[in-house]
Enzyme design. Sequence first.
Site, short mmCIF file in Angstrom:
data_model
loop_
_atom_site.label_atom_id
_atom_site.label_comp_id
_atom_site.label_asym_id
_atom_site.label_seq_id
_atom_site.Cartn_x
_atom_site.Cartn_y
_atom_site.Cartn_z
N GLU A 159 -4.82 -8.70 1.01
CA GLU A 159 -5.52 -8.30 1.99
C GLU A 159 -6.97 -8.37 1.52
OE1 GLU A 159 -4.51 -4.50 4.04
OE2 GLU A 159 -2.45 -5.05 4.08
N GLU A 187 0.82 -1.35 -0.05
CA GLU A 187 0.03 -0.22 -0.07
C GLU A 187 0.76 1.51 0.14
OE1 GLU A 187 -3.08 -0.26 3.06
OE2 GLU A 187 -4.07 -1.74 1.96
#
Length: 941
Positions: free
Chosen positions: A514, A439
Amino acid sequence: MKISFFKNFLLFLSFLIPILAFAQSKSDRELILIDKDWRFSFGHLFDTEKDFGHATGYFSYLTKTGFGDGSAAKDFDDRAWRKLDLPHDWVVEQPFSENGSFSHGFKTAGKGFPEKSIGWYRKKISIPESDNGKIISLKFDGVFRNSKVFFNGYYLGTEESGYNGFEYDVTAYVNYGGENTIVVRADASMEEGWFYEGAGIYRHVYLQKTNPIHVITNGTYVTSEIKNNEAEISAEVSVENKGNYKGSIEIIQMIFDASGKQIASVSENVNTPEFYKSNVYASKLNVKNPLLWDIENPNLYRLETQIRKDGKLIDIYETSFGIRTVKFDPEKGFFLNGKSLKLKGTNNHQDHAGIGTALPDEIQYYRIQKLKEMGANAYRCSHHPPTPELLEACDKLGMLVIDETRLMGINDYHLNDLERMMKRDRNHPSIICWSVGNEEWNIEGNIVGERITNVMQDFAKRIDPTRPVTVGISSGFRSGISSVVEIMGYNYLGNGDIEAHRNEFKQQPGMGTEEGSTFTTRGVYFTDDAKHYKSAYDQKPRPTFYSIEEGWKFYTERPYLAGMFIWTGFDYRGEPTPYGWPSVTSYFGMMDVCGFPKDNVFYLKSWWGNKPVLHIMPHWNWSGMEGKEIDVWVQSNCDEVELFLNKKSFGKKKMKINSHLEWKVKYTPGTLEAVGYINGKKVLTEIQKTTEKAEAIRLSLDKENPSKGNVSVITVEVIDKNGLHVPRANDEIMFSIKGGKILGVGNGDPTSLEKDQFIDDVSLAAITNFKEQKGSTANLPQELQNYPENDWKTAFKDRDYKNQAPSYIYKGEFNLNTISKSNIVSFFYKKIGVETVVFINGNKVNPSPEDSQKYILDPAILKEGKNTIHIVATPLQKVKDWDVMNTDPGIIQVVTPAEPWKRKLFNGYAQIIIQKEDNAKEFILSASAKGLRNANLVLKK
């Protein structure tokens, strides 16, 4: 056949310590765990006086070699510091504060608390004269963070990251045949992550001894290629020469199976590397009929590398490895040993209830076993390199791993961290993929992200070409990093169009790195935002995010996706989204911070596992809600389930694959029962009963816990008169222990501000305003005299050491914020005279019998606020003009004994982690609470 946890744990013990002992007995190599008996004290981020005067000398440790000053000095007096064992996390010991860091769980540590952001550690070790000629080094598995290490006052180096292992050669600085001092200063004022990270020496420390010619740390690399029914093993070894020997050496590589039987060997005579250089030597070995490593049968082998010089064995290096194949296919997903396997993974941080990041090895096994029981087969290290023992647990228990570095970048700082992680970890068969980022929103979708990813991927392939590289991506799936990364890591369905990306990049395998990110609180079935509690029913956490069930259905229905990793397996400290203070832990976990299961565990167990499952939620204790409809969910993998309330049927319902069943049931006290059927046959029954009031405490050794280890995990609960668990109990339980010690307590309540640990508080009070006047005689008074006020001057200022008075009278002050009979107050005297008499507030005090320079002070002679100390002493004499004389009289230590250990239950449960004393044959844990019958648990060695 599934290997039991106890068998796996015994395997763990057999690999961890005896191998080292075996090697020690045959070669010059020794690896000695030095976790015990350290001294610890807080320093200060910017106040040098409170940081023990470190780095204030005319020559600092950076300007001249060996000038570690203040508490870095070899002979610094640390007797007043707290004594402890490693691993140690000082943050978990601190109270909570709204002014603390949101991401780190509102603990009073870090940059906002300069008095709790610097930690000093000191330890003394003896190294015999017989080790002279060996290479002596210190090995740290990890210190959080920005650590400086000194040895005998010599500065060894700085390691910025809190997640890297590191090693320092101290050979030149050793006092052979005598005492040596290790000093570590950790600066945790800056955060590396946005999650709880703890602080201090939270991983193991070792003293290593080797021959000058030796295998370097992490110096082996074992790969295998399976052909027909034989595995060809490639074994590379990096050998270093820190001596002057220039002849040849023999390198012997031997492979042993799990029973210790040698099954392959090869030897080669090679030229020794040149002075302070290393060479890589490669060997080929064959293993016939190899037992492959997989998640059900995690078969391991051991490579033993021997080095012989002139026929003498000088080094043995042990490497555990497994033989297996891994493959990511863009059409068919993930394959282990040629068989299709859906990744059923979880993301996890590294902390646990009560102990923070300072996890004993047994707790690593405990947590992996908990995930295995849930049905998980994969673990993503979020978002940093893990402790070595976690990977050992994954190897031995059969858990696949994504190993992740901390930062993306192309410079030495980033690539060196990546290389160290990979070289340390690349022999673990559990690791199936390297992750080089997560991220990174600033670069995910642009050319900078592409460039960095390309460099890191190619760099990783140079170190380990056998595994692919991934990045977890969350800000769009069709540009930047996602266009070049080898294995696409999708972070959350709601962040982009996965199918559109797949259609554009059809040759790129993908997986959900995720998914989920749901908010739940264990044992809570009605959301209460005022109390910061989220219902345990699996719901969409936000409009664009998906529930656990929705996420799993998406990934399992698409063969081209390798699988998914849920955010998260366990709750963790910090990041208490969607709330803030006073929430101090996350809400994302399938289990809470203790490992107690939330109801989502049983959904996953149903569809990730291979055994029949039947679970009813919620519990059936809803006094005051009689007649109101309650949502009843059943998690199961049975074909059909029938629900009963007090033997009245609500009918059968068919279970759709990867789903759950729901009923609305008006609450009436009694028995809620579910019956599960497979192929029309009744196979399981599950009940939830309305309980009576709580009557007794129950302590139980967690069934997954390794009873042979030194650390045990105990479940605490209360029961009614019928022995039934009371699910809404929140009683406060008091604990005591004999034959061991308590490491920490927890209960899984995300808003609990209770202490995690109850330890003696050790505070230090400096002696200030230190003055002196001359005495007329060398005879020291036994009662304090009246001394002329006008004769006091600053102590030691302009002292003429060639013409000293017969004695000196010193006067100083120290402040005590509070004082009570329970306090233990000691004066640790640092010698400023030959003969000495000490007075506190006019009262003569005597040294303690065990230490002539320690004075234990009676609280009756002490005052809250300012206290006065007088020291009358005959002076020390300089032997040489350049001798530096001590001018520090010492320090006052105040010990406030800890409160008794205690913890409230949260929705019926609490957890206590205990450690046996080394020589205790048994230990007894006792628990008590007001209005409840006490409990004792006896565990034998």
